[in-house]
Scaffold this active site. Structure first.
Site, short mmCIF file in Angstrom:
data_model
loop_
_atom_site.label_atom_id
_atom_site.label_comp_id
_atom_site.label_asym_id
_atom_site.label_seq_id
_atom_site.Cartn_x
_atom_site.Cartn_y
_atom_site.Cartn_z
N ARG A 16 7.42 -50.32 22.22
CA ARG A 16 7.96 -50.46 22.93
C ARG A 16 8.95 -49.11 23.44
O ARG A 16 9.07 -48.31 24.56
CB ARG A 16 9.57 -51.20 22.70
CG ARG A 16 9.16 -52.45 23.30
CD ARG A 16 10.54 -53.90 23.49
NE ARG A 16 10.53 -53.43 21.81
CZ ARG A 16 11.89 -54.56 20.97
NH1 ARG A 16 12.76 -54.76 22.32
NH2 ARG A 16 12.00 -54.26 19.52
N GLY A 81 4.23 -58.73 7.77
CA GLY A 81 5.62 -59.35 7.18
C GLY A 81 6.41 -58.04 6.65
O GLY A 81 6.00 -57.64 5.61
N ASN A 393 5.69 -2.36 25.22
CA ASN A 393 5.18 -2.46 23.51
C ASN A 393 3.46 -2.82 23.76
O ASN A 393 3.15 -3.15 22.63
CB ASN A 393 6.64 -3.74 22.65
CG ASN A 393 6.43 -5.10 23.66
OD1 ASN A 393 6.03 -5.00 24.68
ND2 ASN A 393 6.50 -5.74 23.20
N TYR A 394 3.20 -3.44 25.33
CA TYR A 394 1.72 -3.89 24.92
C TYR A 394 1.00 -3.30 25.63
O TYR A 394 0.94 -2.83 26.39
CB TYR A 394 1.69 -5.02 24.98
CG TYR A 394 0.64 -6.62 25.21
CD1 TYR A 394 0.36 -6.57 24.10
CD2 TYR A 394 0.92 -6.95 26.42
CE1 TYR A 394 -1.01 -7.33 24.18
CE2 TYR A 394 -0.40 -8.00 26.30
CZ TYR A 394 -0.93 -7.75 25.28
OH TYR A 394 -2.51 -8.65 25.35
#
Ligand code: UD1
Ligand code: CA
Length: 491
Positions: A16, A81, A393-394
Protein backbone atom coordinates in the site's frame (compact mmCIF):
# COMPACT_ATOMS: atom_id res chain seq x y z
CA UNK A 1 15.37 -7.67 33.08
CA UNK A 2 17.27 -7.38 29.79
CA UNK A 3 15.63 -9.38 27.00
CA UNK A 4 17.75 -12.30 25.85
CA UNK A 5 16.55 -11.43 22.34
CA UNK A 6 14.42 -8.93 20.50
CA UNK A 7 12.95 -10.12 17.19
CA UNK A 8 11.69 -7.48 14.77
CA UNK A 9 9.43 -8.62 11.93
CA UNK A 10 10.16 -6.66 8.77
CA UNK A 11 9.70 -9.03 5.84
CA UNK A 12 6.35 -7.73 4.64
CA UNK A 13 5.94 -6.10 1.28
CA UNK A 14 4.10 -2.94 2.22
CA UNK A 15 2.21 -2.88 -1.10
CA UNK A 16 0.00 0.00 0.00
CA UNK A 17 3.00 2.33 0.13
CA UNK A 18 3.15 1.96 -3.70
CA UNK A 19 6.89 2.49 -3.52
CA UNK A 20 10.11 1.11 -4.96
CA UNK A 21 11.57 1.57 -1.47
CA UNK A 22 10.82 -1.21 1.05
CA UNK A 23 8.24 0.06 3.55
CA UNK A 24 10.47 -0.10 6.63
CA UNK A 25 13.11 2.10 4.91
CA UNK A 26 10.77 5.06 4.52
CA UNK A 27 11.87 7.82 6.87
CA UNK A 28 10.38 10.14 9.40
CA UNK A 29 12.37 12.73 11.36
CA UNK A 30 15.57 11.67 9.59
CA UNK A 31 15.45 8.01 10.58
CA UNK A 32 13.99 4.93 8.86
CA UNK A 33 10.84 3.36 10.32
CA UNK A 34 12.87 0.24 11.10
CA UNK A 35 15.66 2.18 12.80
CA UNK A 36 13.13 3.97 15.01
CA UNK A 37 12.00 0.55 16.25
CA UNK A 38 15.63 -0.60 16.69
CA UNK A 39 16.40 2.54 18.75
CA UNK A 40 13.37 1.87 20.99
CA UNK A 41 14.44 -1.78 21.39
CA UNK A 42 18.01 -0.69 22.19
CA UNK A 43 16.73 1.11 25.31
CA UNK A 44 15.92 -2.33 26.80
CA UNK A 45 19.55 -3.44 26.17
CA UNK A 46 18.78 -6.80 24.56
CA UNK A 47 21.55 -9.42 24.37
CA UNK A 48 20.64 -9.98 20.70
CA UNK A 49 18.53 -8.26 18.12
CA UNK A 50 17.35 -10.33 15.17
CA UNK A 51 15.53 -8.76 12.26
CA UNK A 52 13.44 -10.87 9.89
CA UNK A 53 13.90 -9.43 6.40
CA UNK A 54 12.25 -10.47 3.16
CA UNK A 55 10.85 -7.99 0.70
CA UNK A 56 13.70 -5.75 -0.53
CA UNK A 57 16.07 -7.59 1.80
CA UNK A 58 19.24 -6.40 0.04
CA UNK A 59 18.34 -2.76 0.55
CA UNK A 60 17.23 -3.41 4.14
CA UNK A 61 20.45 -5.29 5.01
CA UNK A 62 22.59 -2.57 3.41
CA UNK A 63 20.74 0.08 5.42
CA UNK A 64 21.20 -1.89 8.65
CA UNK A 65 24.95 -2.26 8.07
CA UNK A 66 25.09 1.52 7.98
CA UNK A 67 22.78 2.52 10.84
CA UNK A 68 22.80 -0.50 13.20
CA UNK A 69 25.70 -2.82 12.41
CA UNK A 70 25.24 -4.57 15.76
CA UNK A 71 21.96 -6.29 14.74
CA UNK A 72 21.58 -9.68 13.00
CA UNK A 73 19.25 -10.51 10.15
CA UNK A 74 17.56 -13.64 8.87
CA UNK A 75 15.82 -13.90 5.53
CA UNK A 76 12.24 -15.12 5.26
CA UNK A 77 11.97 -16.05 1.60
CA UNK A 78 8.24 -16.79 1.67
CA UNK A 79 5.84 -14.74 3.80
CA UNK A 80 3.99 -17.51 5.59
CA UNK A 81 2.76 -15.45 8.52
CA UNK A 82 3.96 -13.74 11.68
CA UNK A 83 4.28 -17.09 13.47
CA UNK A 84 6.47 -18.46 10.68
CA UNK A 85 8.63 -15.32 10.80
CA UNK A 86 9.20 -15.69 14.55
CA UNK A 87 9.89 -19.41 14.09
CA UNK A 88 12.73 -18.81 11.62
CA UNK A 89 14.12 -15.99 13.81
CA UNK A 90 14.25 -18.36 16.81
CA UNK A 91 15.90 -21.02 14.64
CA UNK A 92 18.49 -18.49 13.43
CA UNK A 93 19.23 -17.43 17.02
CA UNK A 94 19.70 -21.04 18.10
CA UNK A 95 21.88 -21.74 15.07
CA UNK A 96 24.00 -18.72 15.96
CA UNK A 97 24.58 -20.32 19.36
CA UNK A 98 22.55 -17.72 21.24
CA UNK A 99 21.34 -18.87 24.64
CA UNK A 100 17.77 -17.88 25.43
CA UNK A 101 18.07 -18.93 29.09
CA UNK A 102 18.31 -15.39 30.40
CA UNK A 103 15.68 -12.70 29.92
CA UNK A 104 12.45 -12.73 27.92
CA UNK A 105 12.09 -12.83 24.14
CA UNK A 106 10.49 -9.67 22.77
CA UNK A 107 8.71 -9.59 19.40
CA UNK A 108 8.16 -6.27 17.59
CA UNK A 109 7.22 -5.17 14.08
CA UNK A 110 9.39 -2.93 11.91
CA UNK A 111 6.71 -0.47 10.88
CA UNK A 112 5.77 1.15 14.22
CA UNK A 113 8.14 4.15 14.44
CA UNK A 114 6.34 5.82 17.35
CA UNK A 115 7.11 3.01 19.77
CA UNK A 116 9.23 4.31 22.63
CA UNK A 117 11.79 2.61 24.82
CA UNK A 118 9.80 3.73 27.86
CA UNK A 119 6.72 1.82 26.68
CA UNK A 120 8.84 -1.30 26.12
CA UNK A 121 10.35 -1.00 29.60
CA UNK A 122 6.81 -0.83 31.03
CA UNK A 123 5.85 -3.94 29.07
CA UNK A 124 8.93 -5.77 30.39
CA UNK A 125 8.39 -4.67 33.96
CA UNK A 126 4.74 -5.90 33.95
CA UNK A 127 5.90 -9.16 32.37
CA UNK A 128 8.51 -9.67 35.07
CA UNK A 129 6.53 -8.55 38.10
CA UNK A 130 3.66 -10.94 37.26
CA UNK A 131 6.03 -13.77 36.30
CA UNK A 132 4.06 -13.95 33.05
CA UNK A 133 4.70 -16.39 30.22
CA UNK A 134 3.44 -13.88 27.68
CA UNK A 135 2.65 -10.15 27.89
CA UNK A 136 0.95 -8.42 25.00
CA UNK A 137 1.17 -4.69 24.36
CA UNK A 138 -2.42 -3.71 23.61
CA UNK A 139 -4.29 -0.49 22.86
CA UNK A 140 -7.87 0.62 23.23
CA UNK A 141 -9.05 2.10 19.96
CA UNK A 142 -12.32 3.81 19.03
CA UNK A 143 -12.05 2.11 15.67
CA UNK A 144 -10.40 -1.30 16.12
CA UNK A 145 -11.12 -2.40 12.54
CA UNK A 146 -8.43 -4.59 11.00
CA UNK A 147 -6.60 -5.47 14.19
CA UNK A 148 -6.55 -8.68 16.16
CA UNK A 149 -8.88 -8.44 19.20
CA UNK A 150 -7.83 -9.31 22.74
CA UNK A 151 -9.99 -12.00 24.34
CA UNK A 152 -10.00 -11.71 28.12
CA UNK A 153 -10.99 -14.00 30.90
CA UNK A 154 -10.97 -11.72 33.94
CA UNK A 155 -7.60 -9.99 34.18
CA UNK A 156 -5.92 -12.71 32.09
CA UNK A 157 -5.83 -12.88 28.32
CA UNK A 158 -7.16 -16.12 26.86
CA UNK A 159 -6.48 -15.52 23.20
CA UNK A 160 -6.33 -13.18 20.21
CA UNK A 161 -8.71 -13.40 17.28
CA UNK A 162 -7.94 -11.80 13.92
CA UNK A 163 -10.49 -9.44 12.33
CA UNK A 164 -10.98 -11.87 9.45
CA UNK A 165 -11.62 -14.81 11.78
CA UNK A 166 -13.68 -12.97 14.44
CA UNK A 167 -17.38 -13.35 15.17
CA UNK A 168 -19.59 -10.22 15.03
CA UNK A 169 -19.56 -10.14 18.82
CA UNK A 170 -15.75 -10.36 19.00
CA UNK A 171 -15.45 -7.51 16.48
CA UNK A 172 -17.11 -5.22 19.04
CA UNK A 173 -14.05 -5.57 21.34
CA UNK A 174 -12.03 -2.33 21.40
CA UNK A 175 -8.86 -3.70 22.92
CA UNK A 176 -6.51 -4.64 20.09
CA UNK A 177 -3.24 -6.49 19.64
CA UNK A 178 -0.35 -4.17 18.75
CA UNK A 179 1.70 -7.10 17.45
CA UNK A 180 4.32 -6.47 20.16
CA UNK A 181 4.93 -8.98 22.91
CA UNK A 182 7.26 -10.22 25.62
CA UNK A 183 7.46 -14.00 26.02
CA UNK A 184 9.32 -16.21 28.41
CA UNK A 185 11.83 -18.01 26.19
CA UNK A 186 10.48 -21.36 27.31
CA UNK A 187 6.88 -20.67 26.31
CA UNK A 188 7.61 -19.16 22.89
CA UNK A 189 10.09 -21.91 22.00
CA UNK A 190 7.64 -24.50 23.33
CA UNK A 191 4.63 -23.30 21.33
CA UNK A 192 6.02 -21.87 18.07
CA UNK A 193 6.29 -25.28 16.38
CA UNK A 194 2.66 -26.15 17.13
CA UNK A 195 1.12 -23.45 14.92
CA UNK A 196 -1.16 -24.51 12.09
CA UNK A 197 -2.32 -22.62 9.01
CA UNK A 198 -5.92 -23.50 9.73
CA UNK A 199 -7.35 -19.96 9.41
CA UNK A 200 -8.89 -17.60 6.87
CA UNK A 201 -5.47 -16.43 5.57
CA UNK A 202 -3.78 -19.87 5.62
CA UNK A 203 -0.86 -18.34 7.55
CA UNK A 204 0.98 -19.33 10.69
CA UNK A 205 -0.43 -16.77 13.10
CA UNK A 206 1.90 -15.73 15.93
CA UNK A 207 -1.28 -14.73 17.76
CA UNK A 208 -2.22 -18.40 18.09
CA UNK A 209 0.64 -18.98 20.55
CA UNK A 210 -1.30 -16.85 23.04
CA UNK A 211 -4.15 -19.35 23.25
CA UNK A 212 -1.67 -22.25 23.36
CA UNK A 213 0.18 -20.67 26.29
CA UNK A 214 -3.05 -19.73 28.11
CA UNK A 215 -4.68 -23.15 27.75
CA UNK A 216 -1.41 -24.72 28.92
CA UNK A 217 -1.85 -22.84 32.21
CA UNK A 218 0.58 -19.99 31.45
CA UNK A 219 0.00 -16.46 32.69
CA UNK A 220 -0.83 -14.16 29.75
CA UNK A 221 -1.16 -10.42 30.39
CA UNK A 222 -2.37 -7.56 28.27
CA UNK A 223 -0.71 -4.22 29.00
CA UNK A 224 -2.46 -1.20 27.51
CA UNK A 225 0.00 1.21 25.86
CA UNK A 226 0.10 4.56 27.71
CA UNK A 227 -0.29 6.39 24.39
CA UNK A 228 -2.12 4.54 21.61
CA UNK A 229 0.05 6.38 19.06
CA UNK A 230 2.97 4.24 20.28
CA UNK A 231 1.62 1.22 18.42
CA UNK A 232 0.60 3.01 15.22
CA UNK A 233 1.68 0.87 12.27
CA UNK A 234 2.48 2.42 8.91
CA UNK A 235 0.82 0.83 5.90
CA UNK A 236 0.41 3.72 3.47
CA UNK A 237 1.59 7.28 2.84
CA UNK A 238 -1.32 8.79 4.75
CA UNK A 239 -0.30 6.93 7.90
CA UNK A 240 3.33 7.86 7.18
CA UNK A 241 2.41 11.56 7.16
CA UNK A 242 0.26 11.15 10.30
CA UNK A 243 3.12 9.46 12.15
CA UNK A 244 5.60 12.11 10.96
CA UNK A 245 3.35 14.85 12.36
CA UNK A 246 3.01 13.07 15.70
CA UNK A 247 6.76 12.60 15.93
CA UNK A 248 7.36 16.24 14.92
CA UNK A 249 5.11 17.38 17.77
CA UNK A 250 6.85 15.06 20.24
CA UNK A 251 10.30 16.32 19.21
CA UNK A 252 9.26 19.99 19.25
CA UNK A 253 7.61 19.63 22.65
CA UNK A 254 10.79 18.09 24.06
CA UNK A 255 12.87 21.07 22.78
CA UNK A 256 10.38 23.66 24.02
CA UNK A 257 10.39 22.03 27.46
CA UNK A 258 14.17 22.19 27.45
CA UNK A 259 14.16 25.96 26.80
CA UNK A 260 14.09 26.35 23.01
CA UNK A 261 11.56 28.79 21.52
CA UNK A 262 9.63 27.35 18.59
CA UNK A 263 7.16 29.88 17.27
CA UNK A 264 5.12 27.63 15.02
CA UNK A 265 5.44 23.97 15.91
CA UNK A 266 3.27 22.79 13.02
CA UNK A 267 5.71 24.17 10.42
CA UNK A 268 8.95 23.28 12.21
CA UNK A 269 10.52 19.91 11.37
CA UNK A 270 13.43 18.79 13.50
CA UNK A 271 15.20 15.47 12.95
CA UNK A 272 15.88 13.14 15.86
CA UNK A 273 19.65 13.72 15.75
CA UNK A 274 19.51 17.53 16.01
CA UNK A 275 20.86 19.24 19.13
CA UNK A 276 19.61 22.67 20.24
CA UNK A 277 20.80 24.69 23.24
CA UNK A 278 18.35 26.48 25.53
CA UNK A 279 17.45 30.04 24.53
CA UNK A 280 17.84 29.35 20.84
CA UNK A 281 14.84 30.36 18.71
CA UNK A 282 13.43 28.52 15.70
CA UNK A 283 11.10 30.65 13.57
CA UNK A 284 8.31 29.26 11.31
CA UNK A 285 8.89 27.04 8.29
CA UNK A 286 12.29 25.84 9.32
CA UNK A 287 13.66 22.35 8.81
CA UNK A 288 16.63 21.09 10.83
CA UNK A 289 18.00 17.86 9.43
CA UNK A 290 20.74 15.36 10.19
CA UNK A 291 23.12 15.97 13.10
CA UNK A 292 22.64 19.75 13.07
CA UNK A 293 23.61 21.61 16.24
CA UNK A 294 22.44 25.07 17.31
CA UNK A 295 24.07 27.04 20.14
CA UNK A 296 22.32 29.26 22.65
CA UNK A 297 20.91 32.60 21.54
CA UNK A 298 20.94 31.65 17.86
CA UNK A 299 17.91 32.56 15.77
CA UNK A 300 17.04 30.21 12.92
CA UNK A 301 14.44 31.05 10.27
CA UNK A 302 11.94 31.86 9.13
CA UNK A 303 12.12 29.64 6.08
CA UNK A 304 15.48 28.04 6.77
CA UNK A 305 16.68 24.50 6.05
CA UNK A 306 19.88 23.35 7.75
CA UNK A 307 21.29 19.92 6.93
CA UNK A 308 24.12 18.69 9.16
CA UNK A 309 25.20 22.23 10.06
CA UNK A 310 26.76 23.81 13.15
CA UNK A 311 25.40 27.18 14.21
CA UNK A 312 27.30 29.19 16.84
CA UNK A 313 26.05 31.21 19.76
CA UNK A 314 23.80 34.18 18.90
CA UNK A 315 24.13 33.65 15.15
CA UNK A 316 21.19 34.74 12.97
CA UNK A 317 20.24 32.61 9.95
CA UNK A 318 17.26 33.79 7.89
CA UNK A 319 15.69 32.30 4.73
CA UNK A 320 18.70 30.12 4.11
CA UNK A 321 19.45 26.66 2.70
CA UNK A 322 22.68 25.29 4.14
CA UNK A 323 24.29 21.87 4.10
CA UNK A 324 27.44 20.76 5.96
CA UNK A 325 28.23 24.36 6.81
CA UNK A 326 29.63 25.88 9.99
CA UNK A 327 28.20 29.26 10.97
CA UNK A 328 30.24 31.04 13.63
CA UNK A 329 29.25 32.84 16.78
CA UNK A 330 27.22 36.03 16.16
CA UNK A 331 27.46 35.52 12.41
CA UNK A 332 24.69 36.77 10.17
CA UNK A 333 23.40 34.72 7.25
CA UNK A 334 20.61 35.49 4.80
CA UNK A 335 18.08 36.25 3.63
CA UNK A 336 18.13 34.06 0.49
CA UNK A 337 21.54 32.55 1.04
CA UNK A 338 22.81 29.17 -0.15
CA UNK A 339 25.66 27.62 1.84
CA UNK A 340 27.03 24.43 0.32
CA UNK A 341 29.26 21.78 1.92
CA UNK A 342 32.56 22.99 3.31
CA UNK A 343 31.45 26.54 4.01
CA UNK A 344 32.81 27.96 7.27
CA UNK A 345 31.75 31.42 8.40
CA UNK A 346 33.82 32.90 11.21
CA UNK A 347 32.61 34.71 14.30
CA UNK A 348 30.69 37.90 13.44
CA UNK A 349 31.00 37.01 9.75
CA UNK A 350 28.29 37.73 7.22
CA UNK A 351 26.92 36.00 4.15
CA UNK A 352 24.13 38.29 3.04
CA UNK A 353 21.33 38.39 0.51
CA UNK A 354 21.67 36.23 -2.62
CA UNK A 355 25.10 34.93 -1.68
CA UNK A 356 26.19 31.38 -2.55
CA UNK A 357 29.24 29.87 -0.88
CA UNK A 358 30.92 26.49 -1.34
CA UNK A 359 34.03 24.91 0.19
CA UNK A 360 35.16 28.31 1.46
CA UNK A 361 36.32 29.71 4.76
CA UNK A 362 35.40 33.24 5.74
CA UNK A 363 37.52 34.59 8.62
CA UNK A 364 36.24 36.26 11.77
CA UNK A 365 34.46 39.54 11.09
CA UNK A 366 34.69 39.16 7.29
CA UNK A 367 31.66 39.94 5.18
CA UNK A 368 30.15 38.93 1.84
CA UNK A 369 27.13 41.19 2.06
CA UNK A 370 25.38 40.95 -1.32
CA UNK A 371 24.88 39.00 -4.55
CA UNK A 372 28.14 37.06 -4.69
CA UNK A 373 29.47 33.57 -5.42
CA UNK A 374 32.35 32.42 -3.24
CA UNK A 375 33.71 29.02 -4.30
CA UNK A 376 36.95 27.34 -3.17
CA UNK A 377 38.30 30.38 -1.34
CA UNK A 378 40.05 31.10 1.93
CA UNK A 379 39.31 34.61 3.14
CA UNK A 380 41.12 36.09 6.16
CA UNK A 381 39.77 38.22 8.98
CA UNK A 382 38.08 41.61 8.73
CA UNK A 383 37.85 41.54 4.93
CA UNK A 384 34.94 42.78 2.82
CA UNK A 385 33.85 41.36 -0.51
CA UNK A 386 32.00 43.96 -2.61
CA UNK A 387 28.54 43.36 -4.05
CA UNK A 388 28.28 41.13 -7.10
CA UNK A 389 31.72 39.55 -6.81
CA UNK A 390 32.36 36.11 -8.31
CA UNK A 391 35.20 33.83 -7.30
CA UNK A 392 35.86 32.27 -10.69
CA UNK A 393 36.96 28.86 -9.47
CA UNK A 394 36.31 26.67 -12.51
CA UNK A 395 38.34 26.71 -15.71
CA UNK A 396 35.96 24.30 -17.41
CA UNK A 397 37.98 21.25 -16.36
CA UNK A 398 39.45 21.84 -12.90
CA UNK A 399 38.57 23.80 -9.78
CA UNK A 400 41.12 26.26 -8.39
CA UNK A 401 41.59 27.90 -5.03
CA UNK A 402 41.77 31.59 -4.11
CA UNK A 403 43.39 33.10 -1.04
CA UNK A 404 42.29 36.51 0.23
CA UNK A 405 44.20 37.96 3.22
CA UNK A 406 43.11 39.94 6.27
CA UNK A 407 41.63 43.45 6.06
CA UNK A 408 41.15 43.22 2.28
CA UNK A 409 38.59 45.36 0.42
CA UNK A 410 37.39 43.73 -2.79
CA UNK A 411 35.49 46.31 -4.85
CA UNK A 412 32.02 45.65 -6.20
CA UNK A 413 31.54 43.48 -9.27
CA UNK A 414 34.95 41.81 -9.27
CA UNK A 415 35.81 38.57 -11.06
CA UNK A 416 38.53 36.86 -9.06
CA UNK A 417 40.00 34.32 -11.43
CA UNK A 418 41.56 31.44 -9.45
CA UNK A 419 44.23 30.48 -8.68
CA UNK A 420 45.13 33.88 -7.31
CA UNK A 421 46.29 35.38 -4.02
CA UNK A 422 45.30 38.78 -2.67
CA UNK A 423 47.60 40.02 0.10
CA UNK A 424 46.70 41.48 3.48
CA UNK A 425 45.18 44.95 3.38
CA UNK A 426 44.99 45.06 -0.44
CA UNK A 427 42.20 46.86 -2.29
CA UNK A 428 40.76 46.05 -5.70
CA UNK A 429 38.89 48.56 -7.84
CA UNK A 430 35.21 48.07 -8.66
CA UNK A 431 34.61 46.08 -11.82
CA UNK A 432 38.07 44.50 -11.84
CA UNK A 433 38.89 41.12 -13.36
CA UNK A 434 41.67 39.96 -11.07
CA UNK A 435 43.88 37.40 -12.80
CA UNK A 436 47.20 38.09 -11.08
CA UNK A 437 48.26 38.11 -7.45
CA UNK A 438 47.85 41.41 -5.60
CA UNK A 439 50.63 42.27 -3.13
CA UNK A 440 49.74 43.35 0.43
CA UNK A 441 48.58 46.95 0.62
CA UNK A 442 48.34 47.44 -3.18
CA UNK A 443 45.33 48.78 -5.06
CA UNK A 444 44.64 46.55 -8.07
CA UNK A 445 42.82 48.15 -10.98
CA UNK A 446 42.05 45.60 -13.66
CA UNK A 447 39.55 47.19 -16.01
CA UNK A 448 39.55 49.29 -19.19
CA UNK A 449 39.96 53.03 -18.68
CA UNK A 450 36.80 55.04 -19.40
CA UNK A 451 36.61 56.99 -22.70
CA UNK A 452 33.69 59.38 -23.52
CA UNK A 453 32.86 59.98 -27.21
CA UNK A 454 31.22 63.39 -27.08
CA UNK A 455 28.03 63.98 -29.10
CA UNK A 456 27.85 60.36 -30.27
CA UNK A 457 24.12 59.89 -29.50
CA UNK A 458 22.89 62.94 -31.40
CA UNK A 459 25.05 61.98 -34.39
CA UNK A 460 24.32 58.23 -34.45
CA UNK A 461 20.81 58.03 -32.90
CA UNK A 462 19.04 61.15 -34.08
CA UNK A 463 15.30 61.39 -33.29
CA UNK A 464 15.42 58.95 -30.37
CA UNK A 465 14.33 59.76 -26.80
CA UNK A 466 18.00 59.59 -25.87
CA UNK A 467 18.97 62.14 -28.50
CA UNK A 468 16.12 64.40 -27.38
CA UNK A 469 17.18 64.13 -23.73
CA UNK A 470 20.77 64.87 -24.71
CA UNK A 471 19.62 67.89 -26.71
CA UNK A 472 17.63 69.23 -23.72
CA UNK A 473 20.70 68.89 -21.57
CA UNK A 474 22.82 70.68 -24.13
CA UNK A 475 20.23 73.51 -24.47
CA UNK A 476 20.05 73.94 -20.69
CA UNK A 477 23.78 74.16 -20.28
CA UNK A 478 24.09 76.69 -23.13
CA UNK A 479 21.26 78.82 -21.64
CA UNK A 480 22.88 78.84 -18.21
CA UNK A 481 26.39 79.49 -19.46
CA UNK A 482 27.59 83.06 -18.68
CA UNK A 483 28.77 83.49 -22.32
CA UNK A 484 25.37 82.66 -23.88
CA UNK A 485 23.45 85.58 -25.43
CA UNK A 486 20.46 85.03 -23.05
CA UNK A 487 22.65 85.85 -20.07
CA UNK A 488 24.41 88.86 -21.58
CA UNK A 489 23.95 92.31 -19.95
CA UNK A 490 22.51 93.72 -23.17
CA UNK A 491 19.24 91.79 -22.72
C1 UD1 B 1 -0.81 -8.65 12.98
C2 UD1 B 1 -1.46 -9.47 14.10
C3 UD1 B 1 -2.69 -8.71 14.61
C4 UD1 B 1 -2.29 -7.31 15.08
C5 UD1 B 1 -1.54 -6.57 13.97
C6 UD1 B 1 -0.98 -5.30 14.49
C7 UD1 B 1 -1.03 -11.76 13.47
C8 UD1 B 1 -1.61 -13.01 12.89
N1 UD1 B 1 -1.85 -10.73 13.55
O1 UD1 B 1 -1.75 -8.61 11.94
O2 UD1 B 1 -3.30 -9.43 15.67
O3 UD1 B 1 -3.42 -6.59 15.47
O4 UD1 B 1 -0.46 -7.38 13.48
O5 UD1 B 1 -0.45 -4.56 13.44
O6 UD1 B 1 0.10 -11.74 13.86
N2 UD1 B 1 5.57 -10.19 8.71
C9 UD1 B 1 6.68 -10.89 8.38
N3 UD1 B 1 6.54 -12.10 7.77
C10 UD1 B 1 5.34 -12.63 7.53
C11 UD1 B 1 4.19 -11.90 7.88
C12 UD1 B 1 4.34 -10.69 8.48
O7 UD1 B 1 7.80 -10.45 8.58
O8 UD1 B 1 5.29 -13.76 6.98
C13 UD1 B 1 5.73 -8.87 9.34
C14 UD1 B 1 5.18 -7.76 8.50
O9 UD1 B 1 6.18 -7.19 7.69
C15 UD1 B 1 4.71 -6.76 9.56
C16 UD1 B 1 4.34 -7.65 10.74
O10 UD1 B 1 4.98 -8.87 10.53
O11 UD1 B 1 5.74 -5.90 9.95
C17 UD1 B 1 2.85 -7.83 10.88
O12 UD1 B 1 2.37 -8.48 9.73
P1 UD1 B 1 0.99 -8.12 9.07
O13 UD1 B 1 0.76 -8.97 7.91
O14 UD1 B 1 0.87 -6.66 8.89
O15 UD1 B 1 0.01 -8.59 10.23
P2 UD1 B 1 -1.45 -8.10 10.44
O16 UD1 B 1 -2.34 -8.83 9.53
O17 UD1 B 1 -1.49 -6.63 10.42
CA1 CA C 1 -0.17 -4.75 9.81
Amino acid sequence: MRPSAVIILAAGEGTRMKSATPKVLHQIAGRSLLNHVIEAAAVTEPEHLMIVVGHGSNAVIEHLEEVAPWVSTVEQTERRGTGHAVRIALTALVEAGVSLDGGPVVVLTGDTPLLTGTTLLQLLSAHESHSAQATILTAELDDPFGYGRILRDGSRVSGIVEEKDATDEQRLINEINSGMYAFSAESIVGSINSLTTDNSQSEEYLTDVIELIATGGGVVLGVVAPDSNDILGINDRVQLADAAAIMRDRINERWMRSGVSILDSSSTWIDVDVDIAPDATVLPQSVLRGPTSIETGAEIGPGTTLISCEVGESAVVRHTWAELAVIGQSANVGPYTYLRPGTVIGARGKAGAFVEMKNSQLGDGSKVPHLSYVGDATIGEGSNIGAGTVFVNYDGVNKHHTVVGDGVRIGSDNMIVAPVEIGNGAYTAAGSVITDDVPPGAMAVARAKQRNVEGWVQRKRPGTVSAEAAQTSQDDSERLSPTSPENSLDN
